[in-house]
Design an enzyme around this catalytic site. Structure first.
Site, PDB file in Angstrom:
ATOM      1  N   GLY A  45      25.582 -16.340 -19.966  1.00  0.00           N
ATOM      2  CA  GLY A  45      26.176 -17.659 -19.798  1.00  0.00           C
ATOM      3  C   GLY A  45      27.679 -17.681 -19.775  1.00  0.00           C
ATOM      4  N   PHE A  46      28.318 -16.722 -20.453  1.00  0.00           N
ATOM      5  CA  PHE A  46      29.777 -16.725 -20.506  1.00  0.00           C
ATOM      6  C   PHE A  46      30.310 -15.300 -20.490  1.00  0.00           C
ATOM      7  CE2 PHE A  46      28.550 -20.726 -22.472  1.00  0.00           C
ATOM      8  CZ  PHE A  46      29.410 -21.623 -21.849  1.00  0.00           C
ATOM      9  N   GLY A  47      31.462 -15.110 -19.865  1.00  0.00           N
ATOM     10  CA  GLY A  47      32.126 -13.826 -19.890  1.00  0.00           C
ATOM     11  C   GLY A  47      32.940 -13.673 -21.163  1.00  0.00           C
ATOM     12  N   GLY A  48      33.398 -12.445 -21.416  1.00  0.00           N
ATOM     13  CA  GLY A  48      34.282 -12.203 -22.533  1.00  0.00           C
ATOM     14  C   GLY A  48      33.622 -12.143 -23.894  1.00  0.00           C
TER      15      GLY A  48
ATOM     16  N   SER B 220      32.454  -7.588 -12.365  1.00  0.00           N
ATOM     17  CA  SER B 220      32.007  -8.974 -12.294  1.00  0.00           C
ATOM     18  C   SER B 220      33.159  -9.900 -11.927  1.00  0.00           C
ATOM     19  CB  SER B 220      31.416  -9.403 -13.634  1.00  0.00           C
ATOM     20  OG  SER B 220      31.171 -10.792 -13.638  1.00  0.00           O
TER      21      SER B 220
ATOM     22  N   MET C 154      25.316 -19.013 -12.005  1.00  0.00           N
ATOM     23  CA  MET C 154      24.853 -19.787 -13.156  1.00  0.00           C
ATOM     24  C   MET C 154      24.715 -21.252 -12.767  1.00  0.00           C
ATOM     25  SD  MET C 154      27.270 -18.200 -16.158  1.00  0.00           S
ATOM     26  CE  MET C 154      27.663 -16.451 -16.227  1.00  0.00           C
TER      27      MET C 154
ATOM     28  N   MET D  42      21.296 -16.261 -12.864  1.00  0.00           N
ATOM     29  CA  MET D  42      20.992 -16.846 -14.168  1.00  0.00           C
ATOM     30  C   MET D  42      20.707 -18.321 -13.942  1.00  0.00           C
ATOM     31  SD  MET D  42      23.811 -14.838 -16.480  1.00  0.00           S
ATOM     32  CE  MET D  42      24.922 -14.480 -15.110  1.00  0.00           C
TER      33      MET D  42
ATOM     34  N   GLY E 240      33.554  -7.121 -16.576  1.00  0.00           N
ATOM     35  CA  GLY E 240      34.366  -8.244 -16.116  1.00  0.00           C
ATOM     36  C   GLY E 240      35.783  -8.171 -16.619  1.00  0.00           C
TER      37      GLY E 240
ATOM     38  N   HIS F 240      29.742  -7.590  -8.587  1.00  0.00           N
ATOM     39  CA  HIS F 240      28.733  -8.318  -9.361  1.00  0.00           C
ATOM     40  C   HIS F 240      29.046  -9.808  -9.312  1.00  0.00           C
ATOM     41  CE1 HIS F 240      25.497  -8.400 -12.354  1.00  0.00           C
ATOM     42  NE2 HIS F 240      26.170  -9.376 -12.947  1.00  0.00           N
TER      43      HIS F 240
ATOM     44  N   ASP G 148      27.881 -13.407 -10.643  1.00  0.00           N
ATOM     45  CA  ASP G 148      27.100 -14.138 -11.631  1.00  0.00           C
ATOM     46  C   ASP G 148      26.869 -15.567 -11.163  1.00  0.00           C
ATOM     47  OD1 ASP G 148      26.739 -12.266 -13.902  1.00  0.00           O
ATOM     48  OD2 ASP G 148      28.923 -12.256 -13.876  1.00  0.00           O
TER      49      ASP G 148
ATOM     50  N   HIS H 293      23.415 -11.665  -9.521  1.00  0.00           N
ATOM     51  CA  HIS H 293      22.661 -11.832 -10.757  1.00  0.00           C
ATOM     52  C   HIS H 293      22.405 -13.315 -10.955  1.00  0.00           C
ATOM     53  CE1 HIS H 293      22.818 -11.448 -15.458  1.00  0.00           C
ATOM     54  NE2 HIS H 293      21.621 -11.805 -15.022  1.00  0.00           N
TER      55      HIS H 293
ATOM     56  N   ASP I 226      24.893  -5.320 -18.790  1.00  0.00           N
ATOM     57  CA  ASP I 226      25.834  -6.386 -18.443  1.00  0.00           C
ATOM     58  C   ASP I 226      26.188  -7.168 -19.698  1.00  0.00           C
ATOM     59  OD1 ASP I 226      27.241  -8.540 -17.442  1.00  0.00           O
ATOM     60  OD2 ASP I 226      25.627  -9.289 -16.171  1.00  0.00           O
ATOM     61  N   GLY I 227      27.494  -7.168 -20.022  1.00  0.00           N
ATOM     62  CA  GLY I 227      27.956  -7.969 -21.144  1.00  0.00           C
ATOM     63  C   GLY I 227      28.744  -7.153 -22.150  1.00  0.00           C
ATOM     64  N   GLY I 228      30.040  -7.402 -22.251  1.00  0.00           N
ATOM     65  CA  GLY I 228      30.856  -6.700 -23.222  1.00  0.00           C
ATOM     66  C   GLY I 228      31.094  -5.238 -22.912  1.00  0.00           C
TER      67      GLY I 228
ATOM     68  N   MET J 194      20.630  -7.346 -20.575  1.00  0.00           N
ATOM     69  CA  MET J 194      21.805  -8.088 -21.014  1.00  0.00           C
ATOM     70  C   MET J 194      22.245  -7.576 -22.386  1.00  0.00           C
ATOM     71  SD  MET J 194      22.656 -10.143 -18.620  1.00  0.00           S
ATOM     72  CE  MET J 194      23.940 -10.993 -19.571  1.00  0.00           C
TER      73      MET J 194
END
Length: 222
Positions: free
Chosen positions: A141-144, A8, A36, A67, A196, A32, A34, A65, A174-176, A136
């Site tokens: 909405g946010f990375g990390g 990402s 938003m 969002m 990411g 990827h 994102d 993606h 996707d996510g973490g 998800m």
């Protein structure tokens, strides 16, 4: 399952996107992106003009993606621009079947994304309309963000639904996703992994992609 890694660029340097994409081009399968809009999710990132610019410089296909609110209106343009895959959120789409078919008709793979609290079973009948199901593993909405283990049972159920439908739908998470969580995702049945910080937070992003792939491949064969 063939493991695919989609780094990402939400975690990349926005001032050097083309260079950061080039850094993973020999190791990753996708880029990827994102998108938003600060409405569907509480963050504003990039949009179609940046995607169009990246398409001119990326050796990898773009995995967009969305969002955003009103994906029915905006998603087809990403496919028409040349994105390899365009994913819309079930929670935002008002006419998902029509939009997914329009994405495919424009030459892109169609994807449907579900937030952590959205059940997968109501969308079983749409498996024939999609090429990828995105679950998800954080709130979008946010990375990390920290990986949500609570989604893993849903990943397993989604994999079973895909098997039952005898389809070739890819199952993306996707996510973490990191070297600490990717094996759990692969064991649960995911085969496409968005990462990411686990890629761009390291000194050698390409090597990080290779390490993530190796971990997922080990887990998916056990």
């Amino acid at each position: 399952m063939a493991v695919q890694i989609s780094p990402s660029i939400l975690s990349a340097d926005f001032a050097r996107l083309a260079e950061d994409v080039a850094r993973i081009s020999d190791a990753a399968d996708w880029v990827h992106v994102d998108v938003m809009d600060n409405h569907f999710v509480p963050n504003l990132t990039l949009g179609l003009p940046v995607v169009e610019a990246l398409l001119k410089h990326s050796a990898l296909p773009l995995d967009c993606h969305l969002m955003i609110e009103d994906p029915d209106r905006w998603a087809p343009a990403y496919a028409e621009a040349g994105a390899g895959s365009v994913t819309i959120h079930a929670e935002a789409a008002k006419a998902p079947v029509r939009t997914l078919r329009t994405i495919r008709a424009a030459g892109a793979r169609s994807g449907l994304a579900l937030n952590p609290a959205t059940a997968v079973e109501p969308y079983e009948d749409l498996l024939g309309e999609i090429d990828m199901l995105l679950l998800m593993t954080v709130e979008p909405g946010f990375g990390g963000q920290k990986f949500l283990d609570v989604v893993l049972p849903k990943v397993r159920r989604a994999r079973q639904l895909i098997r039952n439908s005898d389809s070739s739908v890819w199952l993306q998470v996707d996510g973490g996703v990191s070297d600490e969580t990717i094996e759990r995702c692969a064991e649960a049945g995911a085969d496409v992994f968005v990462a990411g910080n686990a890629v761009y937070g390291k000194d050698d992003p390409a090597e990080s992609v290779r390490a993530l792939r190796a971990a997922a491949e080990r887990a998916s064969t056990t």
